[in-house]
Design an enzyme around this catalytic site. Structure first.
Site, PDB file in Angstrom:
ATOM      1  N   ASN A  35      -6.991   4.698  11.660  1.00  0.00           N
ATOM      2  CA  ASN A  35      -7.542   3.362  11.917  1.00  0.00           C
ATOM      3  C   ASN A  35      -7.208   3.009  13.365  1.00  0.00           C
ATOM      4  OD1 ASN A  35      -8.201   0.673  12.015  1.00  0.00           O
ATOM      5  ND2 ASN A  35      -6.605   0.006  10.561  1.00  0.00           N
ATOM      6  N   TRP A  36      -8.217   3.077  14.218  1.00  0.00           N
ATOM      7  CA  TRP A  36      -7.965   2.873  15.646  1.00  0.00           C
ATOM      8  C   TRP A  36      -7.818   1.394  15.993  1.00  0.00           C
ATOM      9  CZ3 TRP A  36     -11.871   6.703  18.425  1.00  0.00           C
ATOM     10  CH2 TRP A  36     -11.586   8.007  18.006  1.00  0.00           C
ATOM     11  N   LYS A  37      -8.151   0.520  15.063  1.00  0.00           N
ATOM     12  CA  LYS A  37      -8.064  -0.936  15.302  1.00  0.00           C
ATOM     13  C   LYS A  37      -8.822  -1.285  16.593  1.00  0.00           C
ATOM     14  CE  LYS A  37      -3.870  -1.054  12.638  1.00  0.00           C
ATOM     15  NZ  LYS A  37      -2.579  -1.670  12.382  1.00  0.00           N
ATOM     16  N   HIS A  48      -8.224  -5.074   5.119  1.00  0.00           N
ATOM     17  CA  HIS A  48      -6.999  -4.741   5.858  1.00  0.00           C
ATOM     18  C   HIS A  48      -6.165  -6.012   6.022  1.00  0.00           C
ATOM     19  CE1 HIS A  48      -4.314  -3.594   9.077  1.00  0.00           C
ATOM     20  NE2 HIS A  48      -4.545  -2.343   8.737  1.00  0.00           N
ATOM     21  N   GLU A  90      -4.630  -7.181   8.435  1.00  0.00           N
ATOM     22  CA  GLU A  90      -4.925  -7.941   9.662  1.00  0.00           C
ATOM     23  C   GLU A  90      -6.158  -8.812   9.453  1.00  0.00           C
ATOM     24  OE1 GLU A  90      -4.799  -4.554  12.272  1.00  0.00           O
ATOM     25  OE2 GLU A  90      -2.632  -4.452  11.903  1.00  0.00           O
ATOM     26  N   GLU A 127      -0.741  -0.848   1.859  1.00  0.00           N
ATOM     27  CA  GLU A 127      -0.147  -1.031   3.183  1.00  0.00           C
ATOM     28  C   GLU A 127       0.743  -2.268   3.171  1.00  0.00           C
ATOM     29  OE1 GLU A 127      -2.727   0.996   6.405  1.00  0.00           O
ATOM     30  OE2 GLU A 127      -3.489  -1.005   6.081  1.00  0.00           O
ATOM     31  N   GLY A 134       2.759  -1.342  11.944  1.00  0.00           N
ATOM     32  CA  GLY A 134       2.997  -1.503  13.375  1.00  0.00           C
ATOM     33  C   GLY A 134       4.421  -1.915  13.710  1.00  0.00           C
ATOM     34  N   SER A 139       3.207   2.475   9.579  1.00  0.00           N
ATOM     35  CA  SER A 139       4.113   3.279  10.410  1.00  0.00           C
ATOM     36  C   SER A 139       4.218   4.738   9.951  1.00  0.00           C
ATOM     37  CB  SER A 139       5.496   2.627  10.489  1.00  0.00           C
ATOM     38  OG  SER A 139       5.398   1.330  11.058  1.00  0.00           O
ATOM     39  N   GLY A 157      -2.340   3.993  11.685  1.00  0.00           N
ATOM     40  CA  GLY A 157      -2.756   3.156  12.802  1.00  0.00           C
ATOM     41  C   GLY A 157      -2.301   3.758  14.118  1.00  0.00           C
TER      42      GLY A 157
END
Ligand code: PGA
Length: 252
Positions: free
Chosen positions: A9-11, A95, A97, A167, A173, A213, A234
């Site tokens: 997941n490159w965000k 997600h 976020e 998650e 992160g 992570s 990520g």
């Protein structure tokens, strides 16, 4: 047995030239891999150019989000029709976020999952508790509610094409991974939940990813757990070498 699945997941990272550089390097590193499903989720604007590089590659294309309508006056949104058109096999939905920063609800996640399935894209449905919820002893309850809200309206037939990603918000992160045992406990809970709602066959075939992570150093310990089938990665997916190492670790 379930095939291991490693998704990056490159965000909100990588311009188009940077995305192309990353995916070309990654292709060189993992192209021969068998026995593991691999996907990358670049930002929307990079999906089409990345898809060109991934033609006839083992690496599948994923999007990071979508809207549930096919088209219309929804400024700023991207539909499952558009994602299917550029070749997305998967799309992340719900997600944390999106849930925490953009106020996404499980009801919205359910609509997105339905719309994606209608267009032949497999949703990667994310669930996970915050640190406060875990500390209050509510982690299982919170994840159960998210599963119910996001998946309950799907059929067993739909569920065969769904991937779930656990998650924990406190592990994303932060460098603080859930221990393999903590993750396993939740993955087993999720699989039991799916047994109850959709039956044992669906549950035993279901891919449940862990995210938060994940790094080359911890992937093997996580994958050794019975109910952990792969990872949603990520930060460590932003470098081809570390993502390729995670793919190796994911293969077992
Ligand atoms: P992280 O992110 O690997 O950087 O913790 C995982 C995710 O949010 O999918």
């Amino acid at each position: 047995m379930r095939r291991p699945f490693i998704a990056g997941n490159w965000k909100m990272h990588k311009t188009v030239p940077q995305a192309l550089e990353l995916v070309e390097e990654l292709r060189g590193l993992v192209e021969g891999e068998q026995g593991v499903e691999i996907a990358v989720a670049p930002p929307f604007v990079a999906l089409h150019p990345v898809a060109q590089v991934l033609r006839s590659s083992v690496i599948k294309l994923a999007a990071q989000d979508c809207f549930w309508e096919e088209e219309g006056a929804y400024t700023g949104e991207v539909s499952p029709v558009m994602l299917a058109d550029v070749g997305c096999a998967y799309c992340i939905v719900g997600h944390s976020e999106r849930r925490c920063i953009f106020g996404e609800t499980s009801e919205g996640v359910a609509r997105k999952a339905r719309a994606l399935l209608n267009h032949g894209i497999s949703p990667i449905v994310c669930v996970g508790e915050t640190l406060e919820e875990r500390d209050r002893g509510e982690a299982l309850h919170v994840v159960g509610e998210q599963l119910g809200g996001s998946l309950a309206s799907l059929s067993a037939e739909d569920m065969v094409r769904v991937v779930i990603a656990y998650e924990p918000v406190w592990a994303i992160g932060t460098g603080r991974t859930a221990t393999p045992q903590q993750a396993q406990e939740m993955h087993a809970f999720i699989r039991r939940w799916v047994v109850e709602k959709f039956g044992g066959d669906v549950a035993s075939g279901l891919t449940i990813l862990y995210g938060g992570s994940v790094k080359p150093e911890n992937i093997r310990g996580l994958m050794a757990m019975d109910d952990i089938d792969g990872a949603l990665v990520g930060g460590a997916s932003l470098r081809a070498t570390s993502f390729a190492q995670i793919v190796q670790g994911g293969k077992g």
